[in-house]
Design an enzyme around this catalytic site. Structure first.
Site, short mmCIF file in Angstrom:
data_model
loop_
_atom_site.label_atom_id
_atom_site.label_comp_id
_atom_site.label_asym_id
_atom_site.label_seq_id
_atom_site.Cartn_x
_atom_site.Cartn_y
_atom_site.Cartn_z
N HIS A 1 0.74 -0.78 0.25
CA HIS A 1 -0.30 -0.03 -0.06
C HIS A 1 0.98 0.85 -0.12
CE1 HIS A 1 0.08 -0.85 4.54
NE2 HIS A 1 -0.73 -1.83 4.47
N HIS B 1 -2.38 -9.44 15.40
CA HIS B 1 -3.30 -9.07 14.58
C HIS B 1 -3.51 -8.41 13.59
CE1 HIS B 1 -2.22 -4.41 12.92
NE2 HIS B 1 -1.20 -4.91 12.08
N GLU C 1 -4.37 -6.75 10.72
CA GLU C 1 -4.41 -7.27 8.95
C GLU C 1 -4.18 -7.74 8.38
OE1 GLU C 1 -1.31 -3.78 8.43
OE2 GLU C 1 -1.54 -3.07 6.97
N ASP D 1 -2.51 -9.19 6.49
CA ASP D 1 -1.44 -10.09 6.12
C ASP D 1 -0.79 -10.99 7.03
OD1 ASP D 1 -0.97 -7.53 7.51
OD2 ASP D 1 1.32 -7.80 6.90
N HIS E 1 0.60 -1.07 15.36
CA HIS E 1 0.07 0.26 14.91
C HIS E 1 -1.28 0.57 14.39
CE1 HIS E 1 0.42 -0.80 9.94
NE2 HIS E 1 0.24 -2.25 10.68
N ASP F 1 3.99 -6.42 14.08
CA ASP F 1 4.78 -5.20 13.04
C ASP F 1 5.45 -4.51 14.01
OD1 ASP F 1 3.07 -6.24 11.17
OD2 ASP F 1 1.72 -4.61 11.04
N TYR G 1 11.05 0.49 7.53
CA TYR G 1 9.84 0.04 7.87
C TYR G 1 9.67 0.79 9.28
CZ TYR G 1 6.07 -3.48 9.03
OH TYR G 1 5.10 -3.86 9.56
N HIS H 1 7.84 -10.12 10.04
CA HIS H 1 7.52 -9.70 9.11
C HIS H 1 9.24 -9.70 9.01
CE1 HIS H 1 4.27 -8.09 7.04
NE2 HIS H 1 4.07 -7.38 8.18
FE1 FEO Z 1 -0.01 -3.81 9.98
FE2 FEO Z 1 2.25 -6.57 8.77
O1 FEO Z 1 0.24 -5.98 9.05
#
Ligand code: FEO
Length: 397
Positions: free
Chosen positions: A24, A78, A80, A82, A145, A164, A192, A225
């Site tokens: 994004h 989390h 989100e 992903d 976040h 994250d 990041y 990640h």
């Molecule tokens: Fe906030 Fe890696 O997703």
């Protein structure tokens, strides 16, 4: 690639996204990973899932360690997509006894997957959940976040599953910090933070302070990640401490776009003025530098000098887009200045200054504009502008 044992009875079962190049709006030139972990105990526990498109890689790794039906608990740090994209499929397969998430995570999971009857258990900060020989505890990290974000701490192994936070968009067959080039690791850790967490620096600062005060022992930081911090998690913690305190390195950036090279010529002489003051400076032409790479540089910079010509009473589109992106991330504690060429209306310098004022930059000079093509005296003023920025940096150092 198989699952990877990261400690006794704890396995990485995530997925490597070698191909993603845009997250994004953030350029992920080295791809990324979506990390998920399996803890084998009396209650077999899965920590996080992965992006839907990589569900098969994840399930194959999971099945190499355990029959999914034997999994008891799923922790969602989390929501989100992903990290939760394939959750509905996993829930169908596992039929978990508990889906452990934060209070806001519960809300977000229902709003994403519209399954109010899943067996949610709200993780209460400070309240442990025993999974047999091991114990999970939880830390609410709201707005780090997303509102739902939380950390999970595995007490006996001193492992912090940090979602994250402390992550890097870095696809690699290696799973640990000591197995990859440290310069690349730091570059991706920096990028990041700059692109995901800068806006939330006050919250990061509080979090780091509370971790220090609590004396929490951390042997391993395990983000969702990139690679796992097993050799020296202190590197990641110290970097977050520095960034959340808005400490620049004393250097300057000249970030610009140009139409017919006039603003570019000005940029070079602004940089020359900074060098006259012995300030380290980088010239970043937005035509050649992606906004998310520029933000990585902004994170550690102490001065931001913006240059742009006027187009249609406004800014060139790349500068306008960059300013919108940077304003959203709200870097703090920067010295600022602006310059640019124009033909007739000449609004660009005013607009650059407005954007920096909104971000509360310390603007050292009203900046100046040059009609069409700079002459020698104009370029001398550019050098003076660079010197003025350099002198202010020395005053505030
Ligand atoms: Fe906030 Fe890696 O997703």
């Amino acid at each position: 690639m198989n699952s990877v044992k990261i400690k006794d009875n704890i396995y990485w079962v995530g997925a490597i996204d070698w191909d993603v190049r845009d997250f994004h709006g953030y350029s992920t030139n080295r791809g990324t990973t979506y990390n998920a972990f399996l803890i084998i105990d009396e209650k077999i526990t899965l920590v996080d899932t992965v992006k839907y498109s990589l569900k098969d890689d994840f399930l194959n790794r999971l099945k190499a360690v355990v029959d999914p039906e034997q999994i008891d608990y799923i922790v969602i740090n989390h929501v989100e997509m992903d990290h939760s994209g394939n959750l509905p499929e996993v829930v169908d397969l596992v039929k978990p006894e508990k889906i452990i998430c934060s209070k806001m995570g519960h809300k977000a999971l229902v709003e994403h997957f519209h399954q109010p009857d899943w067996p949610y258990e709200i993780a209460v900060p400070g309240q442990d959940i025993s999974i047999g020989e091991k114990t999970l505890s939880f830390m609410e990290t709201r707005m780090l976040h997303w509102p739902d974000s939380m950390f999970t701490y595995l007490k006996e192994d001193k492992i912090l599953f940090s979602s994250d936070a402390f992550g890097q968009h870095l696809a690699t067959s290696e799973r640990f910090d000591d197995e990859v080039d440290p310069a690349i690791l730091m570059e991706e850790l920096t990028k990041y933070y700059a692109n995901i967490l800068t806006l939330y620096s006050p919250k990061v600062k509080k979090l780091i302070e509370s971790v220090k005060e609590s004396g929490l022992e951390i042997d391993m930081i395990v983000p969702d990640h990139g690679v796992i911090w097993r050799s020296n998690p202190g590197i990641a913690l110290e970097a977050y401490d520095k960034w959340s305190n808005n400490k620049g390195d004393g250097n300057a950036l000249v970030i610009y776009d140009t139409m017919w090279h006039s603003t570019e010529r000005m940029a070079k002489d602004v940089a020359a003025g900074l060098q006259d003051e012995n300030i380290s400076v980088k010239l970043l032409n937005l035509r050649h530098n992606h906004r998310s790479d520029v933000m990585r540089e902004v994170l550690n910079a102490s001065a931001i000098v913006l240059g742009c010509p006027t187009l249609n009473n406004g800014l060139l589109p790349r500068m306008a887009g960059f300013l919108m992106y940077m304003s959203g991330l709200r870097p703090a504690n920067k010295v600022g200045a602006a310059f640019g060429s124009f033909g007739w209306s000449g609004e660009s310098v005013k607009l650059l200054n407005q954007a920096m004022e909104e971000m509360k930059f310390d603007i050292v000079d009203p900046g100046f504009r040059v009609k069409y093509v700079p002459q020698e005296e104009d370029l001398a003023k550019c050098v003076e502008l660079g010197r003025a920025v350099g002198q202010r940096l020395k005053e505030v150092a």
